[in-house]
Scaffold this active site. Structure first.
Site, PDB file in Angstrom:
ATOM      1  N   ASP A  13     -19.035 -14.041  16.088  1.00  0.00           N
ATOM      2  CA  ASP A  13     -18.485 -14.289  14.750  1.00  0.00           C
ATOM      3  C   ASP A  13     -18.960 -15.605  14.143  1.00  0.00           C
ATOM      4  O   ASP A  13     -18.215 -16.276  13.428  1.00  0.00           O
ATOM      5  CB  ASP A  13     -16.940 -14.265  14.767  1.00  0.00           C
ATOM      6  CG  ASP A  13     -16.413 -13.023  15.444  1.00  0.00           C
ATOM      7  OD1 ASP A  13     -16.933 -11.938  15.140  1.00  0.00           O
ATOM      8  OD2 ASP A  13     -15.511 -13.135  16.294  1.00  0.00           O
ATOM      9  N   LYS A  16     -23.485 -14.498  11.642  1.00  0.00           N
ATOM     10  CA  LYS A  16     -24.881 -14.046  11.804  1.00  0.00           C
ATOM     11  C   LYS A  16     -25.306 -13.105  10.690  1.00  0.00           C
ATOM     12  O   LYS A  16     -26.430 -13.143  10.236  1.00  0.00           O
ATOM     13  CB  LYS A  16     -25.054 -13.294  13.132  1.00  0.00           C
ATOM     14  CG  LYS A  16     -24.977 -14.171  14.352  1.00  0.00           C
ATOM     15  CD  LYS A  16     -25.191 -13.366  15.615  1.00  0.00           C
ATOM     16  CE  LYS A  16     -24.082 -12.388  15.909  1.00  0.00           C
ATOM     17  NZ  LYS A  16     -22.809 -12.964  16.298  1.00  0.00           N
ATOM     18  N   GLY A  40     -19.457  -6.659  14.531  1.00  0.00           N
ATOM     19  CA  GLY A  40     -19.119  -6.352  13.143  1.00  0.00           C
ATOM     20  C   GLY A  40     -19.588  -7.485  12.272  1.00  0.00           C
ATOM     21  O   GLY A  40     -19.393  -8.642  12.613  1.00  0.00           O
ATOM     22  N   HIS A  41     -20.278  -7.161  11.212  1.00  0.00           N
ATOM     23  CA  HIS A  41     -20.623  -8.225  10.281  1.00  0.00           C
ATOM     24  C   HIS A  41     -20.635  -7.698   8.859  1.00  0.00           C
ATOM     25  O   HIS A  41     -20.800  -6.516   8.613  1.00  0.00           O
ATOM     26  CB  HIS A  41     -21.933  -8.915  10.654  1.00  0.00           C
ATOM     27  CG  HIS A  41     -23.049  -7.979  10.906  1.00  0.00           C
ATOM     28  ND1 HIS A  41     -23.790  -8.012  12.052  1.00  0.00           N
ATOM     29  CD2 HIS A  41     -23.519  -6.974  10.169  1.00  0.00           C
ATOM     30  CE1 HIS A  41     -24.681  -7.049  11.997  1.00  0.00           C
ATOM     31  NE2 HIS A  41     -24.545  -6.412  10.871  1.00  0.00           N
ATOM     32  N   GLN A 221     -22.641 -10.290  19.006  1.00  0.00           N
ATOM     33  CA  GLN A 221     -21.704 -11.162  19.735  1.00  0.00           C
ATOM     34  C   GLN A 221     -22.268 -12.587  19.826  1.00  0.00           C
ATOM     35  O   GLN A 221     -23.016 -12.990  18.958  1.00  0.00           O
ATOM     36  CB  GLN A 221     -21.377 -10.597  21.129  1.00  0.00           C
ATOM     37  CG  GLN A 221     -20.492  -9.365  21.109  1.00  0.00           C
ATOM     38  CD  GLN A 221     -21.260  -8.065  20.982  1.00  0.00           C
ATOM     39  OE1 GLN A 221     -22.298  -7.894  21.573  1.00  0.00           O
ATOM     40  NE2 GLN A 221     -20.739  -7.138  20.220  1.00  0.00           N
ATOM     41  N   SER A 410     -24.930 -23.110   5.966  1.00  0.00           N
ATOM     42  CA  SER A 410     -24.225 -22.163   5.101  1.00  0.00           C
ATOM     43  C   SER A 410     -22.964 -22.836   4.574  1.00  0.00           C
ATOM     44  O   SER A 410     -22.159 -23.368   5.342  1.00  0.00           O
ATOM     45  CB  SER A 410     -23.885 -20.903   5.905  1.00  0.00           C
ATOM     46  OG  SER A 410     -23.094 -20.052   5.123  1.00  0.00           O
TER      47      SER A 410
HETATM   48  P1  IMP Z   1     -15.810  -5.573  24.320  1.00  0.00           P
HETATM   49  O1  IMP Z   1     -17.180  -6.008  23.907  1.00  0.00           O
HETATM   50  O2  IMP Z   1     -15.151  -4.671  23.319  1.00  0.00           O
HETATM   51  O3  IMP Z   1     -15.787  -5.020  25.712  1.00  0.00           O
HETATM   52  O4  IMP Z   1     -14.874  -6.879  24.358  1.00  0.00           O
HETATM   53  C1  IMP Z   1     -15.082  -7.912  25.307  1.00  0.00           C
HETATM   54  C2  IMP Z   1     -14.854  -9.284  24.686  1.00  0.00           C
HETATM   55  O5  IMP Z   1     -15.872  -9.537  23.735  1.00  0.00           O
HETATM   56  C3  IMP Z   1     -13.531  -9.401  23.926  1.00  0.00           C
HETATM   57  O6  IMP Z   1     -13.054 -10.724  24.053  1.00  0.00           O
HETATM   58  C4  IMP Z   1     -13.937  -9.155  22.481  1.00  0.00           C
HETATM   59  O7  IMP Z   1     -13.044  -9.731  21.570  1.00  0.00           O
HETATM   60  C5  IMP Z   1     -15.287  -9.836  22.466  1.00  0.00           C
HETATM   61  N1  IMP Z   1     -16.194  -9.314  21.436  1.00  0.00           N
HETATM   62  C6  IMP Z   1     -16.869  -8.145  21.436  1.00  0.00           C
HETATM   63  N2  IMP Z   1     -17.602  -8.030  20.325  1.00  0.00           N
HETATM   64  C7  IMP Z   1     -17.403  -9.137  19.612  1.00  0.00           C
HETATM   65  C8  IMP Z   1     -17.930  -9.626  18.360  1.00  0.00           C
HETATM   66  O8  IMP Z   1     -18.751  -8.999  17.693  1.00  0.00           O
HETATM   67  N3  IMP Z   1     -17.470 -10.845  17.959  1.00  0.00           N
HETATM   68  C9  IMP Z   1     -16.603 -11.577  18.698  1.00  0.00           C
HETATM   69  N4  IMP Z   1     -16.104 -11.174  19.857  1.00  0.00           N
HETATM   70  C10 IMP Z   1     -16.503  -9.961  20.310  1.00  0.00           C
END
Ligand code: IMP
Length: 423
Positions: A13, A16, A40-41, A221, A410
């Site tokens: 987050d 990006k 997600g973005h 991520q 930014s």
């Molecule tokens: P998972 O990827 O759904 O298995 O989640 C594992 C960990 O990664 C958790 O703490 C999620 O909140 C974190 N996480 C997964 N995708 C994102 C992202 O795009 N941004 C921030 N945290 C993420």
């Protein structure tokens, strides 16, 4: 010709989406290499906005080639809905390719993710990402994008064989049941849309590089969520660091020319796990409010805290970061003073190295330096010289401490709210 890799340097987050979309203008190929629809973005162009989870950021550029690499796990329903959404809004997706080697996320992965969260809380997005990567690693019970090209009967048999295994497993473990036929029919339906996009992307990408095309590799991520180098077990299930730009695409390492590390001007984290500079009081809440720090995928409030240079030194090192994009600087405006962690104290011992095991990290107490804040709206600043003196000093401080140039700052969510340093 240039191959550039972009990745987040914190816990995800970092903003990006905006930076990738901004740089995408100059690249002909935009490639995702890890993760799935847990990412997600939001990308914006003028008043238009897309919230994307799977499709690479260059959605506003129909002429550019968008690639979902082999390192990504693909939720077919998400992919179909993003393709349909983009096309319905006038952005053709003809140039979207999905690696034939990418593994598919199915509804039993989501059930398993949810059920496992009940037994040991990681705080996952419950998108089935961990179970999908587990099936990939265990090799026997996974479907790949290339399987969508099989004759329908063969694909159906394969799915039903896996479904039978999952049912036995779920029943033994007391996990919720699922309807095999609806999994099969759901995938068959999605396959109609996805099939034309499935391709041997390793060849597409290497041919493009050989022809001198420019390629942007977009990490999902953040580096501290990497399954090997992150804060295990509070991580995601893929490699989020720069090496995955090679393994997740088939592009060899010496072809990558630069690594842009995205760092938010403060730190956030969603889900469980240690976070040394977390602000649990009203200041953390204020930053969350001003920075709109709520997850794009799950809507969960993000935990907020000060910038952590111990984290950034480590993630710059393991990713070979050549330049930094500092995001959301505007969120720190109007604070009297700003703290930055420069080291940790762990049971009375000072260290500048990020502790790689959880027990030590959990005991880490940040050693802060305090910088003066600045007042006013900085969103209209278009150069470093436009920034209030203390905001400029903050950027220079980060650059000096990390020994890596800050090339982008930014200062707001819109595309034009960006400072390009010596463009
Ligand atoms: P998972 O990827 O759904 O298995 O989640 C594992 C960990 O990664 C958790 O703490 C999620 O909140 C974190 N996480 C997964 N995708 C994102 C992202 O795009 N941004 C921030 N945290 C993420």
């Amino acid at each position: 010709m240039s191959v550039t890799l972009i990745l987040g340097l914190q816990w995800g987050d970092e903003g990006k989406g905006k930076i990738v979309d901004l740089l995408a203008e100059d690249y002909e190929y935009i490639v995702r290499f890890n993760g799935g629809d847990n990412a997600g973005h939001t990308v914006r162009k003028g008043d238009e906005e897309f919230k994307l989870h799977l499709v690479p950021s260059g959605v506003f550029y129909p002429d550019k080639t968008k690639v979902i690499g082999n390192g990504v796990v693909v939720n077919p329903e998400t992919l179909v809905s993003e393709i349909e959404m983009a096309e319905s809004r006038g952005y053709p997706m003809k140039r979207l390719f999905v690696s034939s080697d990418a593994h598919i996320v199915l509804s039993w992965h989501k059930i398993m993710d949810g059920a496992l969260e009940q037994t040991g809380k990681i705080g996952t997005t419950k998108k089935g990402i961990g179970p999908a990567y587990s099936d990939k690693a265990s090799r026997t019970y996974s479907i790949r994008a290339c399987d969508l090209l099989l004759p329908e009967k063969e694909l159906k048999e394969k799915l039903l064989r896996i479904a039978a295994h999952k049912k036995k497993l779920f029943s033994a473990l007391g996990f919720p049941d699922f309807d095999s036929e609806s999994v099969v029919s759901g995938l068959m339906k999605s396959a109609i849309t996805i099939r034309p996009h499935v391709a041997d992307t390793q060849f597409i990408l290497n041919d493009a590089i050989a022809k001198g095309k420019s390629v942007l590799l977009e990490g999902a991520q953040g580096a501290l969520l990497d399954i090997d180098h992150g804060t295990f077990p509070y991580v995601t299930s893929s490699n989020t660091t720069s090496g995955a730009g090679c393994t997740g695409t088939g592009i060899p390492p010496q072809k990558i020319h630069s690594v842009v590390g995205i760092a938010k001007a403060y730190t956030t984290r969603v889900g469980e796990g240690p976070f040394p500079t977390e602000l649990t009081g009203s200041l953390g809440e204020e930053i969350r409010k001003v920075g709109a720090e709520f997850g794009t995928t799950t809507g969960r409030p993000r935990r907020c805290g000060w910038l952590d240079l111990v984290v950034l030194r480590y993630t710059c090192m393991i990713n070979g970061v050549t330049e930094i994009a500092l995001t959301k600087l505007d969120v720190l405006s109007n604070l009297k003073e700003i703290k930055v962690a420069v080291a940790y104290e762990i049971v009375g011992k000072k260290t500048e190295n990020f502790p790689l095991d959880l027990p030590r990290l959990a005991k880490a107490v940040p050693v802060y330096e305090t910088l003066p804040g600045w007042e006013g709206d900085i969103t209209k600043c278009t150069s470093l010289a436009d920034l209030p003196k203390n905001a400029r000093k903050y950027v220079e401080y980060v650059e000096n401490k990390l020994g890596t140039p800050v090339k982008i700052v930014s200062v707001g969510p819109k595309r034009e709210e960006t400072i390009l340093v010596n463009p």
